[in-house]
Design a protein around this motif. Structure first.
Motif, PDB file in Angstrom:
ATOM      1  N   MET A   1      49.347  33.933  26.554  1.00  0.00           N
ATOM      2  CA  MET A   1      49.918  34.901  27.235  1.00  0.00           C
ATOM      3  C   MET A   1      49.801  36.292  26.829  1.00  0.00           C
ATOM      4  SD  MET A   1      53.537  33.127  27.153  1.00  0.00           S
ATOM      5  CE  MET A   1      54.250  33.026  28.706  1.00  0.00           C
ATOM      6  N   LEU A   2      49.588  36.644  25.537  1.00  0.00           N
ATOM      7  CA  LEU A   2      49.383  38.062  25.292  1.00  0.00           C
ATOM      8  C   LEU A   2      47.929  38.191  24.722  1.00  0.00           C
ATOM      9  CD1 LEU A   2      52.694  38.921  23.489  1.00  0.00           C
ATOM     10  CD2 LEU A   2      51.987  39.612  25.750  1.00  0.00           C
ATOM     11  N   LYS A   3      47.071  37.481  25.450  1.00  0.00           N
ATOM     12  CA  LYS A   3      45.489  37.737  24.934  1.00  0.00           C
ATOM     13  C   LYS A   3      45.260  39.027  25.304  1.00  0.00           C
ATOM     14  CE  LYS A   3      44.862  32.587  25.159  1.00  0.00           C
ATOM     15  NZ  LYS A   3      43.988  31.671  25.596  1.00  0.00           N
ATOM     16  N   PRO A   4      44.101  39.535  24.607  1.00  0.00           N
ATOM     17  CA  PRO A   4      43.457  40.848  24.906  1.00  0.00           C
ATOM     18  C   PRO A   4      42.950  40.783  26.553  1.00  0.00           C
ATOM     19  CG  PRO A   4      42.634  40.150  22.829  1.00  0.00           C
ATOM     20  CD  PRO A   4      43.585  38.934  23.396  1.00  0.00           C
ATOM     21  N   ARG A   5      42.369  39.627  27.122  1.00  0.00           N
ATOM     22  CA  ARG A   5      41.947  39.577  28.440  1.00  0.00           C
ATOM     23  C   ARG A   5      43.073  39.919  29.220  1.00  0.00           C
ATOM     24  NH1 ARG A   5      37.420  38.471  30.776  1.00  0.00           N
ATOM     25  NH2 ARG A   5      37.641  37.332  33.046  1.00  0.00           N
ATOM     26  N   THR A   6      44.198  39.266  28.946  1.00  0.00           N
ATOM     27  CA  THR A   6      45.479  39.536  30.001  1.00  0.00           C
ATOM     28  C   THR A   6      45.923  41.131  29.774  1.00  0.00           C
ATOM     29  OG1 THR A   6      46.214  37.235  29.564  1.00  0.00           O
ATOM     30  CG2 THR A   6      47.857  38.955  30.325  1.00  0.00           C
TER      31      THR A   6
ATOM     32  N   SER B   1      43.885  33.739  33.535  1.00  0.00           N
ATOM     33  CA  SER B   1      43.657  32.316  33.354  1.00  0.00           C
ATOM     34  C   SER B   1      42.913  31.751  34.548  1.00  0.00           C
ATOM     35  CB  SER B   1      45.170  31.463  33.551  1.00  0.00           C
ATOM     36  OG  SER B   1      44.872  30.496  33.692  1.00  0.00           O
ATOM     37  N   LEU B   2      42.776  32.128  35.723  1.00  0.00           N
ATOM     38  CA  LEU B   2      41.939  31.690  36.597  1.00  0.00           C
ATOM     39  C   LEU B   2      40.233  32.102  36.463  1.00  0.00           C
ATOM     40  CD1 LEU B   2      43.754  32.186  40.097  1.00  0.00           C
ATOM     41  CD2 LEU B   2      43.204  30.095  38.794  1.00  0.00           C
ATOM     42  N   SER B   3      40.332  33.233  35.841  1.00  0.00           N
ATOM     43  CA  SER B   3      38.894  33.781  35.517  1.00  0.00           C
ATOM     44  C   SER B   3      38.205  32.860  34.293  1.00  0.00           C
ATOM     45  CB  SER B   3      38.859  35.417  35.301  1.00  0.00           C
ATOM     46  OG  SER B   3      39.562  35.574  34.155  1.00  0.00           O
ATOM     47  N   ASN B   4      39.275  32.511  33.565  1.00  0.00           N
ATOM     48  CA  ASN B   4      38.830  31.812  32.392  1.00  0.00           C
ATOM     49  C   ASN B   4      38.147  30.328  32.759  1.00  0.00           C
ATOM     50  OD1 ASN B   4      38.812  33.719  30.361  1.00  0.00           O
ATOM     51  ND2 ASN B   4      41.002  33.191  29.847  1.00  0.00           N
ATOM     52  N   ARG B   5      39.090  29.902  33.631  1.00  0.00           N
ATOM     53  CA  ARG B   5      38.898  28.578  34.179  1.00  0.00           C
ATOM     54  C   ARG B   5      37.627  28.392  34.893  1.00  0.00           C
ATOM     55  NH1 ARG B   5      43.803  26.181  37.288  1.00  0.00           N
ATOM     56  NH2 ARG B   5      44.576  26.106  35.275  1.00  0.00           N
TER      57      ARG B   5
ATOM     58  N   LEU C   1      52.792  39.000  35.205  1.00  0.00           N
ATOM     59  CA  LEU C   1      52.390  37.540  35.391  1.00  0.00           C
ATOM     60  C   LEU C   1      51.179  37.310  36.404  1.00  0.00           C
ATOM     61  CD1 LEU C   1      56.065  36.414  36.397  1.00  0.00           C
ATOM     62  CD2 LEU C   1      54.425  35.899  34.450  1.00  0.00           C
ATOM     63  N   VAL C   2      50.941  38.474  37.200  1.00  0.00           N
ATOM     64  CA  VAL C   2      49.637  38.433  38.069  1.00  0.00           C
ATOM     65  C   VAL C   2      48.508  38.779  37.114  1.00  0.00           C
ATOM     66  CG1 VAL C   2      48.314  40.034  39.607  1.00  0.00           C
ATOM     67  CG2 VAL C   2      50.718  39.602  40.056  1.00  0.00           C
ATOM     68  N   ALA C   3      48.660  39.393  35.928  1.00  0.00           N
ATOM     69  CA  ALA C   3      47.355  39.587  35.095  1.00  0.00           C
ATOM     70  C   ALA C   3      47.157  38.394  34.324  1.00  0.00           C
ATOM     71  CB  ALA C   3      47.529  40.735  34.186  1.00  0.00           C
ATOM     72  N   TRP C   4      48.227  37.704  34.097  1.00  0.00           N
ATOM     73  CA  TRP C   4      47.934  36.498  33.463  1.00  0.00           C
ATOM     74  C   TRP C   4      47.412  35.406  34.233  1.00  0.00           C
ATOM     75  CZ3 TRP C   4      52.496  32.588  32.384  1.00  0.00           C
ATOM     76  CH2 TRP C   4      52.138  31.572  31.599  1.00  0.00           C
ATOM     77  N   ALA C   5      47.885  35.318  35.490  1.00  0.00           N
ATOM     78  CA  ALA C   5      47.315  34.403  36.611  1.00  0.00           C
ATOM     79  C   ALA C   5      45.960  34.827  36.494  1.00  0.00           C
ATOM     80  CB  ALA C   5      48.083  34.500  37.865  1.00  0.00           C
ATOM     81  N   ILE C   6      45.528  35.819  36.845  1.00  0.00           N
ATOM     82  CA  ILE C   6      44.081  36.281  36.991  1.00  0.00           C
ATOM     83  C   ILE C   6      43.082  36.258  35.803  1.00  0.00           C
ATOM     84  CG2 ILE C   6      42.508  38.233  37.363  1.00  0.00           C
ATOM     85  CD1 ILE C   6      44.664  39.505  38.942  1.00  0.00           C
TER      86      ILE C   6
ATOM     87  N   ALA D   1      46.231  46.466  32.180  1.00  0.00           N
ATOM     88  CA  ALA D   1      45.988  47.617  32.018  1.00  0.00           C
ATOM     89  C   ALA D   1      45.195  48.322  33.582  1.00  0.00           C
ATOM     90  CB  ALA D   1      45.434  48.202  30.754  1.00  0.00           C
ATOM     91  N   GLY D   2      44.376  47.481  33.986  1.00  0.00           N
ATOM     92  CA  GLY D   2      43.503  47.925  34.937  1.00  0.00           C
ATOM     93  C   GLY D   2      44.549  47.883  36.037  1.00  0.00           C
ATOM     94  N   LEU D   3      45.299  46.726  36.304  1.00  0.00           N
ATOM     95  CA  LEU D   3      46.240  46.947  37.533  1.00  0.00           C
ATOM     96  C   LEU D   3      47.023  48.167  37.582  1.00  0.00           C
ATOM     97  CD1 LEU D   3      47.066  43.134  37.529  1.00  0.00           C
ATOM     98  CD2 LEU D   3      45.849  44.422  39.273  1.00  0.00           C
ATOM     99  N   LEU D   4      47.667  48.433  36.395  1.00  0.00           N
ATOM    100  CA  LEU D   4      48.527  49.601  36.440  1.00  0.00           C
ATOM    101  C   LEU D   4      47.709  50.799  36.538  1.00  0.00           C
ATOM    102  CD1 LEU D   4      50.741  48.740  33.264  1.00  0.00           C
ATOM    103  CD2 LEU D   4      51.406  48.571  35.504  1.00  0.00           C
ATOM    104  N   LEU D   5      46.717  51.061  36.140  1.00  0.00           N
ATOM    105  CA  LEU D   5      45.757  52.184  36.310  1.00  0.00           C
ATOM    106  C   LEU D   5      45.461  52.297  37.877  1.00  0.00           C
ATOM    107  CD1 LEU D   5      44.011  54.519  34.972  1.00  0.00           C
ATOM    108  CD2 LEU D   5      42.028  52.793  35.308  1.00  0.00           C
ATOM    109  N   VAL D   6      45.115  51.179  38.547  1.00  0.00           N
ATOM    110  CA  VAL D   6      44.749  51.094  39.917  1.00  0.00           C
ATOM    111  C   VAL D   6      46.143  51.591  40.621  1.00  0.00           C
ATOM    112  CG1 VAL D   6      44.137  49.747  41.931  1.00  0.00           C
ATOM    113  CG2 VAL D   6      43.079  49.442  39.845  1.00  0.00           C
TER     114      VAL D   6
END
Length: 104
Positions: A1-6, A96-100, A89-94, A11-16
């Motif tokens: 949930m609070l992994k560095p990738r998430t 999770s999907l990218s890791n999968r 939640l969107v970042a977490w889903a992205i 941060a990328g989503l908020l920057l965009v």
């Protein structure tokens, strides 16, 4: 949930999103485009939450005559926390999907 990738994706989503807001200040006609309407959704959602019955979001309890009532400080805080949670939640889903898909 609070992994560095998430957190990096968040941060990328908020920057965009911040860059899109900045673009609408520099180029005002961008705010009238369909992409600019995407920027209005978080701000205008407070009226949906008020209509759904969340108390204390709008000044004068939403009774401002013909104008639109401004959000209260609690309303701004509520909006910020809600949309940050949605972005997380969107970042977490992205993440999770990218890791999968990267594991294949």
């Amino acid at each position: 949930m609070l992994k560095p990738r998430t957190l990096k994706i968040l941060a990328g989503l908020l920057l965009v999103y911040g860059l899109l807001i900045g673009l609408s200040f520099v180029w005002p006609s961008f705010a009238e485009s369909p992409a600019g309407l995407f920027l209005l959704v978080p701000g205008l959602s407070i009226y949906l939450f008020h209509k759904a019955g969340v108390p204390g979001l709008l000044e004068h309890n939403g009774l401002c005559g013909w104008g639109w009532c401004a959000p209260t400080p609690f309303g701004w805080t509520f909006l910020a926390l809600f949309w940050l949670a949605v972005a997380w939640l969107v970042a977490w889903a992205i993440a999770s999907l990218s890791n999968r898909f990267a594991a294949r």
